[in-house]
Design an enzyme around this catalytic site. Structure first.
Site, PDB file in Angstrom:
ATOM      1  N   ASP A  75       0.820  -1.221   0.000  1.00 58.23           N
ATOM      2  CA  ASP A  75       0.000   0.000   0.000  1.00 58.23           C
ATOM      3  C   ASP A  75       0.851   1.267   0.000  1.00 58.23           C
ATOM      4  OD1 ASP A  75       0.647  -1.008   2.561  1.00 58.23           O
ATOM      5  OD2 ASP A  75      -0.909   0.150   3.552  1.00 58.23           O
ATOM      6  N   ASP A 216       3.679   4.010   8.826  1.00 57.05           N
ATOM      7  CA  ASP A 216       3.500   2.800   9.615  1.00 57.05           C
ATOM      8  C   ASP A 216       4.543   2.604  10.728  1.00 57.05           C
ATOM      9  OD1 ASP A 216       1.860   2.793   7.454  1.00 57.05           O
ATOM     10  OD2 ASP A 216       2.032   0.642   7.070  1.00 57.05           O
TER      11      ASP A 216
END
Ligand code: ZN
Length: 322
Positions: A75, A216
Protein backbone atom coordinates in the site's frame (compact mmCIF):
# COMPACT_ATOMS: atom_id res chain seq x y z
CA UNK A 1 19.24 30.60 4.45
CA UNK A 2 17.96 34.04 3.59
CA UNK A 3 15.66 35.02 0.83
CA UNK A 4 13.17 37.50 -0.43
CA UNK A 5 9.71 36.19 -1.25
CA UNK A 6 8.79 32.47 -1.29
CA UNK A 7 6.44 33.08 1.62
CA UNK A 8 3.23 32.53 -0.33
CA UNK A 9 1.16 29.86 1.40
CA UNK A 10 -0.06 28.28 -1.82
CA UNK A 11 3.51 27.43 -2.78
CA UNK A 12 3.55 24.83 -0.03
CA UNK A 13 0.76 22.32 0.16
CA UNK A 14 0.04 18.65 0.57
CA UNK A 15 -1.81 17.09 -2.35
CA UNK A 16 -3.50 13.99 -0.98
CA UNK A 17 -3.61 11.21 -3.55
CA UNK A 18 -4.79 8.38 -1.33
CA UNK A 19 -5.58 7.69 2.30
CA UNK A 20 -6.34 3.96 2.68
CA UNK A 21 -4.21 1.42 4.47
CA UNK A 22 -4.00 -2.20 3.41
CA UNK A 23 -7.14 -2.31 1.21
CA UNK A 24 -8.57 0.59 -0.80
CA UNK A 25 -12.27 1.42 -0.46
CA UNK A 26 -14.83 3.09 -2.71
CA UNK A 27 -13.85 6.47 -1.28
CA UNK A 28 -10.20 5.94 -0.49
CA UNK A 29 -7.35 5.01 -2.78
CA UNK A 30 -4.20 3.44 -1.39
CA UNK A 31 -1.68 5.92 0.06
CA UNK A 32 -0.02 8.63 -1.98
CA UNK A 33 1.01 12.21 -1.15
CA UNK A 34 2.64 14.94 -3.19
CA UNK A 35 4.16 17.67 -1.05
CA UNK A 36 4.46 20.78 -3.19
CA UNK A 37 7.18 22.91 -1.67
CA UNK A 38 8.07 26.00 -3.68
CA UNK A 39 9.45 24.60 -6.94
CA UNK A 40 9.86 21.07 -5.63
CA UNK A 41 7.49 18.12 -5.50
CA UNK A 42 8.15 15.35 -3.00
CA UNK A 43 6.16 12.20 -3.67
CA UNK A 44 5.65 10.11 -0.55
CA UNK A 45 4.58 6.46 -0.56
CA UNK A 46 2.99 6.03 -3.99
CA UNK A 47 0.49 3.22 -3.50
CA UNK A 48 -1.38 1.43 -6.26
CA UNK A 49 -3.32 3.83 -8.49
CA UNK A 50 -1.12 6.87 -7.76
CA UNK A 51 -0.64 7.71 -11.43
CA UNK A 52 -4.38 8.06 -12.02
CA UNK A 53 -4.99 9.85 -8.71
CA UNK A 54 -2.42 12.43 -9.83
CA UNK A 55 -4.56 13.11 -12.90
CA UNK A 56 -7.66 13.57 -10.72
CA UNK A 57 -5.67 15.84 -8.41
CA UNK A 58 -4.39 17.98 -11.28
CA UNK A 59 -0.69 17.30 -10.76
CA UNK A 60 1.80 15.79 -13.19
CA UNK A 61 4.80 13.50 -12.84
CA UNK A 62 7.05 16.28 -14.10
CA UNK A 63 6.34 18.09 -10.83
CA UNK A 64 8.04 15.28 -8.91
CA UNK A 65 11.61 16.09 -7.90
CA UNK A 66 12.05 13.58 -5.05
CA UNK A 67 10.46 10.29 -4.08
CA UNK A 68 10.44 9.17 -0.44
CA UNK A 69 9.29 5.66 0.42
CA UNK A 70 8.83 4.74 4.06
CA UNK A 71 8.70 0.96 3.57
CA UNK A 72 7.84 -1.69 1.05
CA UNK A 73 4.44 -2.94 2.08
CA UNK A 74 2.32 -2.82 -1.06
CA UNK A 75 0.00 0.00 0.00
CA UNK A 76 3.04 2.29 0.17
CA UNK A 77 4.88 1.39 -3.03
CA UNK A 78 2.86 -0.53 -5.64
CA UNK A 79 2.25 2.70 -7.52
CA UNK A 80 5.96 3.25 -8.06
CA UNK A 81 6.22 1.23 -11.31
CA UNK A 82 3.43 3.25 -12.91
CA UNK A 83 4.81 6.59 -11.76
CA UNK A 84 8.34 5.83 -12.98
CA UNK A 85 7.12 4.56 -16.33
CA UNK A 86 4.94 7.64 -16.74
CA UNK A 87 7.95 9.82 -15.97
CA UNK A 88 9.79 8.02 -18.71
CA UNK A 89 6.87 8.37 -21.14
CA UNK A 90 6.65 12.10 -20.40
CA UNK A 91 10.43 12.45 -20.78
CA UNK A 92 10.83 14.19 -17.41
CA UNK A 93 14.24 15.79 -17.93
CA UNK A 94 15.39 16.55 -14.40
CA UNK A 95 17.10 14.33 -11.85
CA UNK A 96 14.74 12.71 -9.35
CA UNK A 97 16.08 11.43 -6.03
CA UNK A 98 14.52 8.29 -4.61
CA UNK A 99 14.91 7.50 -0.91
CA UNK A 100 13.91 4.14 0.56
CA UNK A 101 15.06 1.74 3.28
CA UNK A 102 18.43 0.39 2.19
CA UNK A 103 17.71 -3.08 3.62
CA UNK A 104 15.15 -3.63 0.87
CA UNK A 105 17.08 -2.35 -2.09
CA UNK A 106 16.20 -5.44 -4.14
CA UNK A 107 12.48 -4.66 -3.74
CA UNK A 108 13.03 -1.18 -5.13
CA UNK A 109 14.93 -2.69 -8.06
CA UNK A 110 12.07 -5.10 -8.76
CA UNK A 111 9.50 -2.30 -8.68
CA UNK A 112 11.60 -0.16 -10.97
CA UNK A 113 11.82 -2.98 -13.47
CA UNK A 114 8.42 -4.51 -12.84
CA UNK A 115 7.43 -4.18 -16.52
CA UNK A 116 9.21 -3.62 -19.79
CA UNK A 117 9.60 -0.01 -20.87
CA UNK A 118 12.10 2.30 -22.46
CA UNK A 119 13.66 3.70 -19.31
CA UNK A 120 14.93 7.26 -19.68
CA UNK A 121 14.18 8.34 -16.11
CA UNK A 122 17.00 10.29 -14.56
CA UNK A 123 16.67 8.57 -11.20
CA UNK A 124 19.24 8.92 -8.44
CA UNK A 125 18.74 6.23 -5.83
CA UNK A 126 19.38 7.22 -2.23
CA UNK A 127 19.02 4.08 -0.12
CA UNK A 128 18.65 5.16 3.50
CA UNK A 129 20.75 3.28 6.00
CA UNK A 130 19.98 4.40 9.57
CA UNK A 131 18.94 8.03 9.83
CA UNK A 132 20.08 11.63 9.65
CA UNK A 133 20.15 13.91 6.65
CA UNK A 134 19.34 11.98 3.48
CA UNK A 135 18.76 14.83 1.03
CA UNK A 136 20.26 18.29 0.98
CA UNK A 137 18.58 20.87 -1.24
CA UNK A 138 19.47 24.52 -1.57
CA UNK A 139 16.61 25.66 0.66
CA UNK A 140 15.91 22.62 2.86
CA UNK A 141 17.14 19.25 3.98
CA UNK A 142 15.29 15.97 4.37
CA UNK A 143 16.04 13.87 7.42
CA UNK A 144 15.04 10.27 8.12
CA UNK A 145 14.61 8.19 11.26
CA UNK A 146 14.00 4.43 11.55
CA UNK A 147 10.49 3.64 12.78
CA UNK A 148 9.11 0.56 14.53
CA UNK A 149 7.09 -1.56 12.09
CA UNK A 150 7.12 -5.24 11.04
CA UNK A 151 9.57 -4.55 8.20
CA UNK A 152 12.32 -1.92 7.78
CA UNK A 153 10.52 1.41 7.85
CA UNK A 154 11.62 5.03 8.03
CA UNK A 155 9.88 8.33 8.63
CA UNK A 156 10.91 11.60 7.04
CA UNK A 157 10.93 15.24 7.80
CA UNK A 158 11.72 18.27 5.72
CA UNK A 159 13.53 21.04 7.57
CA UNK A 160 13.95 24.55 6.27
CA UNK A 161 16.68 26.39 8.19
CA UNK A 162 15.78 29.56 10.03
CA UNK A 163 16.57 32.58 7.93
CA UNK A 164 15.96 36.28 7.70
CA UNK A 165 13.33 38.14 5.76
CA UNK A 166 14.66 41.22 4.01
CA UNK A 167 12.61 44.37 4.61
CA UNK A 168 12.25 46.39 1.40
CA UNK A 169 11.50 49.69 3.18
CA UNK A 170 14.64 49.43 5.33
CA UNK A 171 16.76 48.48 2.31
CA UNK A 172 15.36 51.49 0.49
CA UNK A 173 16.06 53.76 3.46
CA UNK A 174 19.75 52.79 3.28
CA UNK A 175 19.74 52.97 -0.51
CA UNK A 176 20.66 49.30 -0.88
CA UNK A 177 19.51 47.84 -4.20
CA UNK A 178 20.28 45.18 -6.80
CA UNK A 179 23.26 42.86 -6.27
CA UNK A 180 24.12 44.67 -3.02
CA UNK A 181 21.13 42.99 -1.36
CA UNK A 182 22.58 39.54 -2.04
CA UNK A 183 26.03 40.73 -1.02
CA UNK A 184 24.66 41.94 2.33
CA UNK A 185 22.83 38.63 2.85
CA UNK A 186 25.98 36.62 2.19
CA UNK A 187 28.41 38.82 4.09
CA UNK A 188 26.18 39.85 6.98
CA UNK A 189 27.14 43.50 6.54
CA UNK A 190 27.78 46.00 3.78
CA UNK A 191 29.64 49.28 3.50
CA UNK A 192 27.25 51.94 2.27
CA UNK A 193 28.89 55.32 1.83
CA UNK A 194 30.65 56.05 5.10
CA UNK A 195 28.65 53.60 7.24
CA UNK A 196 28.42 49.85 7.67
CA UNK A 197 24.91 48.38 7.52
CA UNK A 198 24.34 45.11 9.37
CA UNK A 199 21.95 42.43 8.13
CA UNK A 200 19.85 42.77 11.30
CA UNK A 201 19.19 46.42 10.46
CA UNK A 202 17.42 45.61 7.20
CA UNK A 203 15.83 42.23 7.94
CA UNK A 204 13.89 40.30 10.56
CA UNK A 205 14.09 36.66 11.68
CA UNK A 206 12.15 34.26 9.46
CA UNK A 207 11.52 30.93 11.21
CA UNK A 208 12.13 27.93 8.98
CA UNK A 209 9.22 25.60 8.30
CA UNK A 210 9.07 21.89 8.98
CA UNK A 211 7.03 19.08 7.48
CA UNK A 212 6.96 15.61 9.05
CA UNK A 213 5.78 12.34 7.53
CA UNK A 214 5.24 9.52 10.00
CA UNK A 215 3.79 6.37 8.47
CA UNK A 216 3.50 2.80 9.61
CA UNK A 217 4.93 2.53 13.09
CA UNK A 218 4.05 1.73 16.64
CA UNK A 219 4.63 4.49 19.17
CA UNK A 220 8.41 5.13 19.31
CA UNK A 221 10.87 7.91 20.10
CA UNK A 222 11.64 8.44 16.41
CA UNK A 223 8.03 9.43 15.71
CA UNK A 224 8.27 12.19 18.31
CA UNK A 225 11.69 13.30 17.01
CA UNK A 226 10.43 13.55 13.43
CA UNK A 227 7.36 15.53 14.48
CA UNK A 228 9.33 17.97 16.63
CA UNK A 229 8.12 21.49 15.91
CA UNK A 230 6.42 20.45 12.66
CA UNK A 231 4.21 23.04 10.98
CA UNK A 232 2.43 20.11 9.34
CA UNK A 233 2.58 16.54 10.65
CA UNK A 234 1.16 13.85 8.38
CA UNK A 235 0.63 10.84 10.60
CA UNK A 236 -0.84 7.41 10.12
CA UNK A 237 -3.82 6.63 12.32
CA UNK A 238 -4.79 3.19 11.18
CA UNK A 239 -6.89 2.37 14.21
CA UNK A 240 -9.25 3.89 16.74
CA UNK A 241 -8.21 3.96 20.39
CA UNK A 242 -10.30 0.87 21.16
CA UNK A 243 -8.01 -1.17 18.88
CA UNK A 244 -4.80 -0.13 20.67
CA UNK A 245 -3.67 -3.72 21.22
CA UNK A 246 -4.22 -4.53 17.55
CA UNK A 247 -2.29 -1.41 16.57
CA UNK A 248 0.66 -2.35 18.72
CA UNK A 249 0.73 -5.96 17.47
CA UNK A 250 0.69 -4.90 13.83
CA UNK A 251 3.10 -1.98 14.29
CA UNK A 252 0.59 0.83 13.85
CA UNK A 253 -0.72 3.91 15.64
CA UNK A 254 -4.13 4.75 16.97
CA UNK A 255 -5.69 8.14 16.33
CA UNK A 256 -5.14 9.02 19.98
CA UNK A 257 -1.44 8.18 19.68
CA UNK A 258 -1.16 10.36 16.57
CA UNK A 259 -2.65 13.18 18.64
CA UNK A 260 -0.24 12.44 21.46
CA UNK A 261 2.75 12.66 19.09
CA UNK A 262 1.50 15.97 17.69
CA UNK A 263 0.92 17.38 21.19
CA UNK A 264 4.23 16.35 22.74
CA UNK A 265 6.22 17.34 19.65
CA UNK A 266 4.62 20.79 19.48
CA UNK A 267 3.26 20.25 15.98
CA UNK A 268 0.83 22.84 14.62
CA UNK A 269 -1.36 21.00 12.11
CA UNK A 270 -2.01 17.27 12.35
CA UNK A 271 -3.13 15.51 9.17
CA UNK A 272 -4.50 12.03 9.84
CA UNK A 273 -4.39 9.38 7.15
CA UNK A 274 -3.80 5.66 6.39
CA UNK A 275 -7.13 4.49 7.71
CA UNK A 276 -8.27 0.93 8.16
CA UNK A 277 -11.21 0.03 5.93
CA UNK A 278 -13.16 -0.88 9.05
CA UNK A 279 -13.92 2.83 9.60
CA UNK A 280 -15.45 3.33 6.16
CA UNK A 281 -18.91 2.76 7.57
CA UNK A 282 -20.45 2.70 11.01
CA UNK A 283 -22.20 5.22 13.23
CA UNK A 284 -19.71 8.07 12.98
CA UNK A 285 -17.27 6.38 10.55
CA UNK A 286 -13.82 7.87 10.37
CA UNK A 287 -14.88 11.14 12.05
CA UNK A 288 -14.41 9.19 15.25
CA UNK A 289 -10.66 9.07 14.51
CA UNK A 290 -10.46 12.85 14.18
CA UNK A 291 -12.26 13.22 17.51
CA UNK A 292 -9.89 10.86 19.28
CA UNK A 293 -6.81 12.63 17.89
CA UNK A 294 -8.24 16.03 18.78
CA UNK A 295 -8.86 14.89 22.35
CA UNK A 296 -5.10 14.26 22.75
CA UNK A 297 -3.93 17.29 20.76
CA UNK A 298 -4.85 20.90 21.35
CA UNK A 299 -4.13 21.99 17.77
CA UNK A 300 -5.92 21.64 14.47
CA UNK A 301 -6.67 18.15 13.15
CA UNK A 302 -7.53 17.38 9.54
CA UNK A 303 -8.91 14.02 8.51
CA UNK A 304 -7.37 13.64 5.06
CA UNK A 305 -9.62 12.79 2.13
CA UNK A 306 -8.48 11.73 -1.30
CA UNK A 307 -7.69 14.67 -3.58
CA UNK A 308 -7.61 17.20 -0.73
CA UNK A 309 -5.13 20.02 -1.07
CA UNK A 310 -4.01 21.00 2.40
CA UNK A 311 -1.92 24.18 2.65
CA UNK A 312 1.11 24.15 4.93
CA UNK A 313 0.16 26.66 7.65
CA UNK A 314 1.63 30.14 7.32
CA UNK A 315 4.97 30.61 8.97
CA UNK A 316 5.10 30.95 12.72
CA UNK A 317 5.51 34.49 13.90
CA UNK A 318 8.95 35.03 15.41
CA UNK A 319 7.49 35.38 18.89
CA UNK A 320 6.13 31.81 18.75
CA UNK A 321 9.59 30.34 18.27
CA UNK A 322 11.19 29.25 21.49
ZN1 ZN B 1 3.11 -1.25 6.53
Amino acid sequence: MSGVGSDAVSDRELVVLGTASQAPTRRRNHNGYLLRWDGEGLLFDPGEGTQRQMIFAGVTVSQITRICITHFHGDHCLGLPGVLQRMSLDRVPHVVDACYPAQNREVFTRLRHAALFHDVVNLRERPVDGGGTVLQAAAFRVEAEPLSHGVPAIGYRLVEPDGRRMLPDRLAAFGITGPDVGRLQRQGSLAVGDQVVGLEQVSEPRPGQRFAFVMDTRLCDAAFALADGADMLVCESTFANAEAALARNYGHLTAGQAGQIAAQAGARLLVLTHFSQRYEHGPDGDQRLAGEAAAAFGGEVVLARDLDRIPVPARRAEAEVS
